[in-house]
Design an enzyme around this catalytic site. Structure first.
Site, short mmCIF file in Angstrom:
data_model
loop_
_atom_site.label_atom_id
_atom_site.label_comp_id
_atom_site.label_asym_id
_atom_site.label_seq_id
_atom_site.Cartn_x
_atom_site.Cartn_y
_atom_site.Cartn_z
N CYS A 39 0.81 -1.22 0.00
CA CYS A 39 0.00 0.00 0.00
C CYS A 39 0.85 1.27 0.00
O CYS A 39 0.36 2.33 -0.38
CB CYS A 39 -0.94 0.02 1.20
SG CYS A 39 -2.18 -1.29 1.18
N SER A 82 -11.12 0.73 3.84
CA SER A 82 -10.86 1.52 2.64
C SER A 82 -11.59 0.91 1.45
O SER A 82 -11.83 -0.30 1.40
CB SER A 82 -9.36 1.59 2.37
OG SER A 82 -8.81 0.28 2.28
N HIS A 135 -8.94 3.77 -2.03
CA HIS A 135 -7.53 3.38 -1.85
C HIS A 135 -7.06 2.58 -3.05
O HIS A 135 -6.96 1.36 -2.99
CB HIS A 135 -7.42 2.57 -0.54
CG HIS A 135 -6.05 2.07 -0.23
ND1 HIS A 135 -4.89 2.64 -0.71
CD2 HIS A 135 -5.66 1.01 0.55
CE1 HIS A 135 -3.85 1.96 -0.24
NE2 HIS A 135 -4.30 0.97 0.52
N CYS A 192 0.18 2.17 6.63
CA CYS A 192 0.49 0.77 6.87
C CYS A 192 0.65 0.06 5.54
O CYS A 192 0.05 0.44 4.53
CB CYS A 192 -0.59 0.11 7.72
SG CYS A 192 -2.26 0.18 7.01
#
Length: 383
Positions: free
Chosen positions: A95, A238, A339, A369
């Protein structure tokens, strides 16, 4: 205007993003190379930078299969019709891939090995579903070393989100209250035009598609958990989405040689790891490490962007560090805005820079994260 601290400085001279498209929405049919090429071209045009002067293109992307394969950073650049002599490289820190792209770009500039670098990311999750590259068994099955260290327990982001909520004693109602606030902040930002300067439309997609104007605490409470007995639901997670974003990183030499205007200075960059089973807790030690290295306190930050992978991630981080949530994700986060994995790092950076400029803030911190129990931290100083 310029700084001399004994090291080369890295400056942000431009930052743009597409609207974030919802799954199956306005960006679903866009080829990732065209989507990424679109923001690169807009970035260079808005910054007034000569594409031929760019030294490298570093793009984040996760699940580099199909249209996202073959070094998508390079194909984005070429699809935009830009000079063939400029190379590209694709980064996967899950991510945080696009944020890591910024780190690599800034490090190249600070080291003096490059002067002008495009850093960004792209992800079309409508075309390449999340975790496509992991196959049916995932990355850990069959590894004797992994099994000896962590056993055969389930490793998934959904379990991790629930484990974090349990460890920090975060109730479902608190998660939903946070998620509802994220949507309200995002809708307010859209209605007030706060994103107008940072967004470049793609075709008919002109505005972020994911925020839900009609959501409510009652609607959230009616959803089933993603795991039996858990507290994590789709409402506090998300959103799967599509998008691209990019920033232009320049050296002091490039500023002078090409007449570019510095908008922010990269004040600090670092990354740390944590428990890969909890997976999503690394922003806590990473933020603590970054503040120690930078000689700063969280209160020094005018604005903070922490990726809302799940509401429990942000709330556990806030409990450990005592952050003022009024300064955190001021215009909503990934729960509301979506996201697109490989793009989110520079989507957050783009929003952080523009909001610092809008509000007159000086310092901004970004963290997120990442798979494997990792987190990046960047501190920028608005100029």
């Amino acid at each position: 205007m310029f700084y001399n601290s004994g090291r080369g400085e890295a400056y942000l001279v431009g930052a743009v993003r597409t609207p974030v498209g919802k799954r199956g929405g306005g960006l679903a049919g866009a080829h990732p190379a065209d989507l990424g090429g679109h923001v690169i071209a807009a970035l260079l045009e808005r910054a007034g930078a000569d594409p031929a002067a760019v030294d490298d293109v570093i793009f984040g992307c996760v699940d580099t299969l199909g249209p996202q394969s073959g070094d998508v950073a390079r194909t984005c650049w070429l699809a935009a019709g830009l000079p063939e002599h400029v190379p590209g490289v694709t980064v996967d820190r899950q991510c945080g891939s696009a944020q890591q792209a910024v780190h690599f770009a800034a490090q190249a500039v600070m080291s003096g090995t490059a002067d002008l670098v495009v850093a960004g990311g792209v992800q079309n999750m409508s075309q390449v579903p999340i975790a496509s590259a992991m196959g049916e068994t995932g990355p850990y099955a069959g590894s004797a070393g992994w099994a000896a260290r962590y056993g055969d327990q389930e490793v998934s982001q959904f379990r991790s989100a629930d484990l974090i909520a349990a460890k920090w004693g975060i109730e479902r109602a608190e998660l939903e209250a946070y998620a509802l606030a994220s949507h309200r902040r995002a809708v307010r930002a859209i209605d007030q035009g706060r994103f107008a300067a940072e967004v470049v439309a793609y075709g008919q997609c002109t505005v972020d598609e994911c925020p839900r104007r009609d959501t409510s605490a009652e609607k959230m409470a009616a959803l089933a958990p993603l795991r039996p007995g858990g507290v994590t639901t789709a409402a506090v997670s998300s959103q799967i989405s599509d998008g691209a974003s990019a920033v232009l990183v320049a050296s002091e030499k490039a500023l002078r040689e090409y007449g570019l205007r510095p908008r922010a200075r990269v004040h600090h960059l670092s990354a740390r790891g944590d428990d890969p089973v909890l997976m999503l807790t690394a922003p806590i030690p990473a933020t603590e490490h970054a503040l120690r290295r930078a000689g700063m306190r969280l209160d020094d930050m005018d604005l903070i962007e922490i990726n809302e992978a799940f509401a429990s991630v942000v709330l556990a981080w806030q409990r450990e560090l005592g952050a003022d949530l009024d300064r955190v994700n001021a215009n909503g986060g990934a729960i509301a805005l979506g996201h697109p994995l490989g793009s989110t790092g520079t989507r957050l950076m783009t929003t952080l820079l523009h909001e610092l400029e809008r509000t007159g803030g000086r310092y901004g911190l970004q963290t997120m994260c990442e798979g494997g129990g990792q987190a990046n931290v960047t501190v920028i100083e608005r100029l």
